[in-house]
Write an enzyme that holds these catalytic residues in place. Structure first.
Site, short mmCIF file in Angstrom:
data_model
loop_
_atom_site.label_atom_id
_atom_site.label_comp_id
_atom_site.label_asym_id
_atom_site.label_seq_id
_atom_site.Cartn_x
_atom_site.Cartn_y
_atom_site.Cartn_z
CB CYS A 100 1.73 -102.45 -30.22
SG CYS A 100 0.09 -103.06 -30.63
CG HIS A 122 1.75 -107.61 -30.85
ND1 HIS A 122 0.78 -108.37 -29.95
CD2 HIS A 122 1.24 -106.37 -31.02
CE1 HIS A 122 -0.33 -107.38 -29.69
NE2 HIS A 122 -0.03 -106.38 -30.60
#
Length: 343
Positions: A128, A241
């Site tokens: 990710c 994130h």
């Protein structure tokens, strides 16, 4: 169109989002099945308005399946992907197990879609934190090759799974009320804290998460000369994130040109008005499939440096969305008669 589709790990956090995306994006299929561990087998899932019984993940479950999307731990992917390929199924794998296998393409559709033609039955989706980094790097790299990138990540607890999110919620509640709490996932309290370690010690003081960003970035962009210096930090944010990124390019990319490059790049949304306090934040990027970029500025310390801030939903573009986009890419290439067969 693929006749038969299987979703492996369908009851997990990412698997649940994959199901939503397949439905929302009207992914074409004739038959679908959902596979999971024996612990989840027998449960009922509702998909496209119809109930489906979750089947146990075993070799026979892939008989007659053309395409499988898997979101499982590495050790599970290691076992099930060969079962599927042996039965003529193409596997899109979310785990880290096959990512650096030279026989397995590592794909972000906005970045290296042509790599789909090289698969031999298994296609990997990147980590990710790497995904949003490379989506942001690619348009700049196309204009002037990136020679060096320094990236610091601010990674949400959802990246550690459902237990990571429980640790944030329950740990925060306990901290606020002065009560003890035994953390499930994190070695240190995540509530009101930052943990500058994600993954195990790996190479010269870097963690496994950091080394993924180094090796995966080079593989996806097809450029082993890119120097990557990552620092990965777990932060008390539930989802999305964030990354502070500094790139050094072969030639200087002026600020206005950089903004224009980002603005026209696929999969990127520019949100960059410091005076108006407009920039990407986890709260306004949650549930979105794009990579958001802001705080774009020239590096004061390097003539060819460019700094920017990047936020992306790690469960969507960082995982589920990227996998579904790869599946859509396979459908497109299959329709054009360009899809290699699993071997």
């Amino acid at each position: 169109m693929f006749d038969s589709l299987a979703v492996v790990g369908a009851t997990g956090a990412v698997g649940t989002i994959i199901l939503k995306l397949l439905e929302q994006r009207k992914f074409p299929y004739r038959r679908i099945k959902f596979l999971a561990s024996g612990r989840s087998a027998g449960k009922t899932l509702t998909f496209a308005g119809q109930p489906h019984t979750v089947e146990e993940l075993r070799p026979e479950a892939f008989e007659g399946v053309d395409l499988a999307i898997g979101s499982t731990p590495d050790e599970v992917a290691r076992d099930f992907a060969p079962w599927a390929v042996e039965r003529g199924c193409v596997v899109i794998d979310e785990s880290g197990y096959f990512r650096m296998d030279p026989q397995v393409p590592l794909i972000i559709p906005e970045v290296n879609p042509d790599a789909v033609h090289t698969h031999k039955g298994i296609i990997s989706s990147p980590n990710c934190s790497t995904t949003q980094l490379v989506v942001a790097m690619k348009p700049l790299h196309d204009v002037s090759p990136i020679r060096r990138v320094v990236v610091s990540t601010y990674q949400a607890t959802s990246g550690a799974g459902m237990s990571g999110c429980r640790d944030l919620e329950r740990g925060t509640h306990s901290q606020l009320h002065g009560a003890p709490y035994q953390y499930e996932t994190f070695a240190h309290p995540i509530a009101f804290n930052l943990i500058p370690q994600i993954g195990s010690p790996k190479h010269q003081g870097y963690t496994s998460e950091e080394m993924k960003m180094v090796t995966e970035t080079r593989k996806i962009l097809g450029d082993e000369s890119i120097q990557v210096c990552p620092t990965c930090v777990r932060v008390p944010v539930s989802n999305c994130h964030s990354e502070s990124i500094l790139v050094e390019t072969e030639r200087k990319i002026p600020l206005d040109e950089a903004r224009a490059i980002f603005a026209r790049a696929p999969g990127i949304v520019v949100l960059d008005d410091l005076a108006a306090k407009q920039y990407p934040m986890p709260l306004n990027c949650d549930g979105r499939d794009e990579v958001f970029i802001g705080r774009i500025r020239e590096d004061l310390s390097s003539p060819n440096g460019l700094a920017f801030w990047c936020v992306s939903d790690n469960l969507r573009k960082g995982a589920a969305t990227n996998a579904v986009q790869i599946a859509e890419l396979l459908v497109q290439t299959k329709a054009r008669g360009q899809l290699p067969q699993a071997v």
